[in-house]
Design an enzyme around this catalytic site. Sequence first.
Site, short mmCIF file in Angstrom:
data_model
loop_
_atom_site.label_atom_id
_atom_site.label_comp_id
_atom_site.label_asym_id
_atom_site.label_seq_id
_atom_site.Cartn_x
_atom_site.Cartn_y
_atom_site.Cartn_z
N ASP A 134 -7.14 3.13 -3.00
CA ASP A 134 -7.86 3.18 -1.72
C ASP A 134 -8.09 4.65 -1.36
O ASP A 134 -7.13 5.40 -1.18
CB ASP A 134 -7.02 2.48 -0.64
CG ASP A 134 -7.75 2.40 0.71
OD1 ASP A 134 -8.87 2.95 0.83
OD2 ASP A 134 -7.19 1.78 1.65
N LYS A 137 -9.95 -7.04 7.96
CA LYS A 137 -8.91 -6.69 8.94
C LYS A 137 -9.40 -7.26 10.26
O LYS A 137 -10.52 -6.93 10.70
CB LYS A 137 -8.76 -5.17 9.06
CG LYS A 137 -8.14 -4.51 7.84
CD LYS A 137 -8.03 -3.00 8.02
CE LYS A 137 -7.41 -2.38 6.76
NZ LYS A 137 -7.49 -0.90 6.79
N GLY A 163 -4.24 -4.27 6.12
CA GLY A 163 -3.24 -3.99 7.15
C GLY A 163 -3.50 -2.67 7.82
O GLY A 163 -4.28 -1.84 7.33
N GLU A 179 -11.05 0.85 -3.34
CA GLU A 179 -11.35 0.55 -1.94
C GLU A 179 -11.98 1.76 -1.26
O GLU A 179 -11.45 2.87 -1.34
CB GLU A 179 -10.03 0.14 -1.26
CG GLU A 179 -10.18 -0.43 0.14
CD GLU A 179 -8.82 -0.89 0.69
OE1 GLU A 179 -7.91 -1.20 -0.10
OE2 GLU A 179 -8.68 -0.90 1.93
N SER A 183 0.86 -1.18 0.00
CA SER A 183 0.00 0.00 0.00
C SER A 183 0.90 1.23 0.00
O SER A 183 1.71 1.41 0.90
CB SER A 183 -0.87 -0.03 1.26
OG SER A 183 -1.57 1.18 1.44
N LYS A 221 -1.11 -0.91 -4.38
CA LYS A 221 -2.31 -0.15 -4.02
C LYS A 221 -1.89 1.30 -3.82
O LYS A 221 -0.94 1.58 -3.08
CB LYS A 221 -2.91 -0.73 -2.74
CG LYS A 221 -3.96 0.12 -2.06
CD LYS A 221 -4.66 -0.69 -0.96
CE LYS A 221 -4.69 0.07 0.35
NZ LYS A 221 -5.33 -0.72 1.42
N ASP A 236 -13.75 -1.57 3.04
CA ASP A 236 -12.85 -1.73 4.18
C ASP A 236 -13.60 -1.19 5.40
O ASP A 236 -14.28 -1.95 6.11
CB ASP A 236 -11.54 -0.97 3.86
CG ASP A 236 -10.56 -0.87 5.02
OD1 ASP A 236 -10.91 -1.26 6.15
OD2 ASP A 236 -9.43 -0.36 4.83
N LYS A 294 -2.89 5.03 -2.51
CA LYS A 294 -3.83 5.83 -1.74
C LYS A 294 -4.22 7.02 -2.62
O LYS A 294 -3.35 7.64 -3.25
CB LYS A 294 -3.17 6.34 -0.46
CG LYS A 294 -2.90 5.23 0.56
CD LYS A 294 -4.20 4.72 1.17
CE LYS A 294 -3.93 3.79 2.34
NZ LYS A 294 -5.17 3.28 2.94
O1 OSB Z 1 -7.16 1.81 4.61
O2 OSB Z 1 -6.10 0.00 4.32
C1 OSB Z 1 -6.21 1.11 4.88
C2 OSB Z 1 -3.10 1.80 7.00
C3 OSB Z 1 -3.67 2.36 8.11
C4 OSB Z 1 -5.03 2.55 8.15
C5 OSB Z 1 -5.83 2.15 7.07
C6 OSB Z 1 -5.26 1.56 5.94
C7 OSB Z 1 -3.86 1.41 5.90
C8 OSB Z 1 -3.16 0.89 4.74
C9 OSB Z 1 -1.78 0.28 4.97
O3 OSB Z 1 -3.56 0.96 3.60
C10 OSB Z 1 -1.82 -1.19 5.00
C11 OSB Z 1 -0.55 -1.78 5.57
O4 OSB Z 1 0.40 -1.94 4.83
O5 OSB Z 1 -0.50 -2.08 6.79
MG MG Z 2 -8.36 0.69 3.23
#
Ligand code: OSB
Ligand code: MG
Length: 426
Positions: free
Chosen positions: A244, A318, A346, A269, A191, A217, A294, A219
């Site tokens: 995402d 998660k 994650g 996402e 991510s 992925k 999510d 953001k």
């Molecule tokens: O939206 O998936 C998410 C990290 C913190 C809070 C929300 C998210 C995320 C990530 C990172 O996208 C995922 C990771 O590598 O731990």
């Molecule tokens: Mg997410």
Amino acid sequence: MADEVAASLPQVLQNVNSATDAANFLANASCDLLSCRAMHSASVTAAPWLNSANDPIAIEKIEMRTVRLPLNEPFETSFGSIDSRLIFLVSIHADGLTGWGEVVAAEEPRYSYETVGTAQHVIRDYLAPAMLSQPVTSLNDLATRFASFRGHNMAKAGLELGYMDLLSQVSNQSLSKTIGGTRVRIPVGVSLGIQPTLAQLLDRVEKYLADGYRRIKLKIKPGWDIDVVREVRRRHPKTMLSVDANSAYTLSDQDHLKQLDDFDLLMIEQPLNHDDLIDHARLQSILKTAICLDESITGPARARQAIELGSCRIINIKIGRVGGYSQALLIHDFCFAKGTPVWCGGMLESGIGRAHNISLASLSGFSLPGDISASSRYFSRDVIFPEVQVATDGTIEVPTQPGLGFNADMDYIYSHTQSVECLEAP
Ligand code: OSB
Ligand code: MG
């Protein structure tokens, strides 16, 4: 590519015809984990904790500990940027054994309403007393005790994680085997946060693809979306790519979001509000690209409703967000029966939470790469040894030794501890 994944799945799942039964079970708020899983375990390896082969575990002590870990680089999402992570570890002590869990709540209530502070309060005053009150007979027993407290899923999950590590040590088998996992290696993606410049993002993409990660992925947020995705896609026409938004858009952005359909994304996402299902269903009906939820999927009932309403075609599981293994397993089994792909999300976890994610993602239904990176992607040093490593083929090996399969690095944990609190049986 996204269509291929979606189309290939129901094929694999042809033998499963228990979706309606599963839906009926999930409609019931007091769904019993044992009977629900037993009913749908035809194509899921029977989970050993379903039977009562183990003696009840009398928990003697629960320790809550916060540890601040610096991040290798700031992580920016649509709700802000962080440069260190306050890790909340819990350890569960019984019979000379220690089970490790992690509460993935952040310091501020941005991704969800929970924070490190609320989780400490809820564990100290409600969940730990329930867990310590009498010996725990099964995950189902623990989940049932927690169910009378509303919400606070990350706090509940932290304790369930510690219990499951402990249970798999007591049962002398890997955590993966304890929950019915079948995969020996799991595919993973990375991510990538919002970067100061497009050039920096393109650099990061190159680096992680070279490392072997199977899915990138990105953001996104308004102002950092269409042009950025177009450029990454232009340079990497074959890469499995997703985005995402962490709830950065509203339904009035639908024409704007529709432009993402040009880029053959695996999924978009959580584009809309964190607790929305209805607007996502409307958006999904006009998008070619699969929506993945999510934030909106806070438990099994929400997963069922999202699938029924057509709010998404993919679900991110998660363990923290949904309230622990008990709920994650139910969502997994339900989605598996329905042919809805799931993957493991994650929360910038330390190695403890990361190790649990690896075990969870070893279940058959986790057909898409998880957000489970190597320890070194976020931390110069992790709280476990060995650290989590991603092989050049973009997979992580699922440990086979009893328990988590990783050891807590107590020296490093002690040296970075900010607070410790011990909760003992009366
Ligand atoms: O939206 O998936 C998410 C990290 C913190 C809070 C929300 C998210 C995320 C990530 C990172 O996208 C995922 C990771 O590598 O731990
Ligand atoms: Mg997410």
